[in-house]
Motif scaffolding. Structure first.
Motif, short mmCIF file in Angstrom:
data_model
loop_
_atom_site.label_atom_id
_atom_site.label_comp_id
_atom_site.label_asym_id
_atom_site.label_seq_id
_atom_site.Cartn_x
_atom_site.Cartn_y
_atom_site.Cartn_z
N VAL A 93 0.85 -1.18 0.00
CA VAL A 93 0.00 0.00 0.00
C VAL A 93 0.89 1.23 0.00
O VAL A 93 1.88 1.30 0.72
N ASN A 94 0.55 2.22 -0.83
CA ASN A 94 1.32 3.46 -0.86
C ASN A 94 1.22 4.14 0.50
O ASN A 94 0.13 4.37 1.01
N LYS A 95 2.36 4.49 1.04
CA LYS A 95 2.38 5.09 2.37
C LYS A 95 1.94 6.55 2.28
O LYS A 95 2.32 7.27 1.36
N LYS A 96 1.16 6.97 3.25
CA LYS A 96 0.62 8.32 3.28
C LYS A 96 1.39 9.22 4.24
O LYS A 96 0.88 10.26 4.66
N TYR A 97 2.60 8.83 4.59
CA TYR A 97 3.37 9.62 5.52
C TYR A 97 4.85 9.58 5.13
O TYR A 97 5.28 8.77 4.30
N ARG A 98 5.63 10.44 5.75
CA ARG A 98 7.08 10.45 5.54
C ARG A 98 7.75 10.30 6.90
O ARG A 98 7.49 11.09 7.81
N MET A 99 8.58 9.28 7.04
CA MET A 99 9.22 9.02 8.33
C MET A 99 10.32 10.02 8.60
O MET A 99 11.05 10.43 7.68
N LEU A 100 10.44 10.42 9.86
CA LEU A 100 11.56 11.25 10.28
C LEU A 100 12.82 10.40 10.36
O LEU A 100 12.77 9.18 10.40
N GLN A 101 13.94 11.05 10.42
CA GLN A 101 15.22 10.36 10.49
C GLN A 101 15.38 9.68 11.86
O GLN A 101 15.14 10.30 12.90
N VAL A 102 15.74 8.41 11.84
CA VAL A 102 15.99 7.67 13.08
C VAL A 102 17.39 7.08 13.02
O VAL A 102 17.93 6.86 11.93
N PRO A 103 18.01 6.80 14.16
CA PRO A 103 19.37 6.23 14.18
C PRO A 103 19.45 4.92 13.41
O PRO A 103 18.56 4.08 13.52
N GLN A 104 20.53 4.77 12.64
CA GLN A 104 20.72 3.59 11.83
C GLN A 104 21.96 2.79 12.24
O GLN A 104 21.91 1.58 12.38
N THR A 105 23.09 3.50 12.43
CA THR A 105 24.34 2.81 12.74
C THR A 105 24.38 2.41 14.20
O THR A 105 23.62 2.93 15.04
N MET A 162 23.70 3.39 20.07
CA MET A 162 24.24 3.34 21.43
C MET A 162 24.22 4.72 22.09
O MET A 162 24.26 4.83 23.31
N ASN A 163 24.17 5.77 21.29
CA ASN A 163 24.09 7.13 21.82
C ASN A 163 22.81 7.78 21.31
O ASN A 163 22.83 8.93 20.85
N ILE A 164 21.73 7.03 21.40
CA ILE A 164 20.50 7.40 20.72
C ILE A 164 19.89 8.70 21.20
O ILE A 164 19.27 9.45 20.44
N GLU A 165 20.07 9.02 22.49
CA GLU A 165 19.47 10.24 23.03
C GLU A 165 19.97 11.49 22.32
O GLU A 165 19.26 12.49 22.24
N ASN A 166 21.20 11.45 21.82
CA ASN A 166 21.80 12.62 21.15
C ASN A 166 21.61 12.58 19.63
O ASN A 166 22.11 13.46 18.93
N HIS A 167 20.91 11.58 19.12
CA HIS A 167 20.71 11.45 17.68
C HIS A 167 19.23 11.41 17.28
O HIS A 167 18.89 10.97 16.19
N THR A 168 18.37 11.85 18.19
CA THR A 168 16.93 11.83 17.88
C THR A 168 16.29 13.20 18.05
O THR A 168 15.08 13.31 18.21
N LYS A 169 17.10 14.25 17.99
CA LYS A 169 16.52 15.59 18.08
C LYS A 169 15.70 15.87 16.82
O LYS A 169 16.17 15.66 15.70
N HIS A 181 10.44 10.38 20.01
CA HIS A 181 11.01 10.28 21.36
C HIS A 181 10.22 9.24 22.15
O HIS A 181 9.02 9.38 22.37
N ASP A 182 10.90 8.18 22.56
CA ASP A 182 10.28 7.13 23.36
C ASP A 182 11.37 6.47 24.20
O ASP A 182 12.07 5.58 23.74
N PRO A 183 11.56 6.94 25.45
CA PRO A 183 12.64 6.42 26.30
C PRO A 183 12.61 4.90 26.45
O PRO A 183 13.67 4.26 26.50
N TYR A 184 11.42 4.31 26.55
CA TYR A 184 11.33 2.86 26.72
C TYR A 184 11.88 2.14 25.50
O TYR A 184 12.68 1.19 25.62
N VAL A 185 11.46 2.57 24.31
CA VAL A 185 11.94 1.95 23.08
C VAL A 185 13.43 2.21 22.89
O VAL A 185 14.16 1.36 22.39
N PHE A 186 13.89 3.40 23.32
CA PHE A 186 15.32 3.71 23.22
C PHE A 186 16.13 2.69 24.02
O PHE A 186 17.20 2.24 23.58
N GLY A 187 15.63 2.32 25.21
CA GLY A 187 16.33 1.33 26.03
C GLY A 187 16.39 -0.02 25.34
O GLY A 187 17.42 -0.71 25.38
N LEU A 188 15.31 -0.41 24.69
CA LEU A 188 15.31 -1.68 23.96
C LEU A 188 16.27 -1.64 22.78
O LEU A 188 16.90 -2.65 22.45
#
Length: 319
Positions: A244-256, A261-268, A272-279
């Motif tokens: 299905v054609n997506k109706k949204y555009r995803m924001l940039q999320v950490p890849q490497t 490992m330093n996700i808090e400083n790469h998601t500005k 933002h989801d601290p629980y998922v960041f921990g996982l």
């Protein structure tokens, strides 16, 4: 004490009195000035607190059994609506005690004049209901069979994922390749396998659907052909897991790995989801191919699913 009512007069009579008065046959209602002749097999428990509603439902059931035509029995919608209005007029008069004798006489006369037609219509509707029950039962069995196969494949995939996870940890300890290279390599392998498993599951479901359509009489047209499936099978706009054609555009999320490992400083400016960041930092999750981007993408897919879907266009796409 348990009270019963009779549709002839709707007077409440206790169950023991019903047994005592009407066990030997029909008898007059014991209420003063009633005089209705009642039969024991007509007594029933009161369902609705309001007796007027109870009476109206019984009348609708009685009238509906006689005036049992459907829209397909009329040449146009206007005549069918006039027929429904006449039925409502009869129900209203009987429910509110207006010209009861005259209305019941007309009802009885109509039943006598159209007895054969009423019986034939009742038989056709009974057959339709029986076929529908069989169809619904078959659909439920088909659904359960699909779920059983899907569950088995999920367990197989889970076992495979555990083996891959252990294999990755062993390779991280012994291989000269970097952790990021090993994880990327395994992620590519998992992606290929997931695509293959997805196609396999779809193929199995299609085979089950085909077998179901061949054995179910409701999915055949009057000539006995089996090409009427698309018009009788419950319609789903997205046809399973079709792209299905997506109706949204995803924001940039950490890849490497370093970014994760330093996700808090790469998601500005991103999600933002601290629980998922921990996982996301859990090496076991990383080793199994789990990525934080998949979580946000899945949530967005569910949130936007169906938006912008043109049903008429979807119906024109062949299954």
């Amino acid at each position: 004490m348990k009270f019963l009512i009779n549709p002839e007069c709707y007077h409440k009579i206790c169950e023991s009195c019903v047994d005592r008065i009407f066990s030997l046959g029909p008898a007059p209602c014991p209420y003063p000035k009633c005089g209705k002749i009642l039969r024991k097999n007509k007594f029933k428990q009161q369902i609705f607190e309001n007796l007027f509603i109870e009476k109206e439902i019984d009348i609708r059931r009685k009238v509906g059994a006689i005036y049992n035509k459907t829209e397909e029995d009329f040449p146009n919608l206007n005549e069918y609506n006039q027929y429904l209005e006449s039925v409502e007029d009869i129900v209203f008069k009987l429910s509110n005690g207006i010209d009861v004798d005259k209305t019941e006489a007309e009802l009885n006369q109509y039943e006598q004049d159209h007895r054969i037609e009423i019986i034939e219509k009742t038989m056709r509707e009974s057959q339709k209901n029986a076929d529908l029950i069989k169809y619904q039962d078959s659909m439920e069995r088909l659904k359960q069979e699909k779920l059983k196969i899907q569950k088995r494949m999920e367990l197989e995939d889970l076992e495979f994922s555990k083996l891959q996870q252990q294999d990755l940890l062993d390779r991280m300890a012994n291989s000269s390749m970097t952790s990021e290279e090993l994880i990327k390599q395994q992620q590519n392998q998992l992606s290929k396998r997931n695509s293959q498993r997805k196609r396999q599951l779809q193929q199995i479901n299609n085979q089950l659907d085909q077998q179901f359509s061949q054995t179910n009489p409701l999915l055949r047209n009057q000539s006995g052909d089996e090409d009427a499936v698309s018009s009788t099978v419950p319609f789903t706009p997205f046809q399973g897991d079709r792209e299905v054609n997506k109706k949204y555009r995803m924001l940039q999320v950490p890849q490497t790995i370093d970014e994760i490992m330093n996700i808090e400083n790469h998601t500005k400016g991103s999600y933002h989801d601290p629980y998922v960041f921990g996982l996301a930092k859990n090496k076991e999750y990383l080793g199994a191919g789990w990525r934080i981007g998949n979580v946000f993408e899945h949530a967005l897919d569910e949130a936007f699913m169906g938006l912008g879907c043109n049903i008429e266009v979807e119906k024109s796409v062949s299954v």
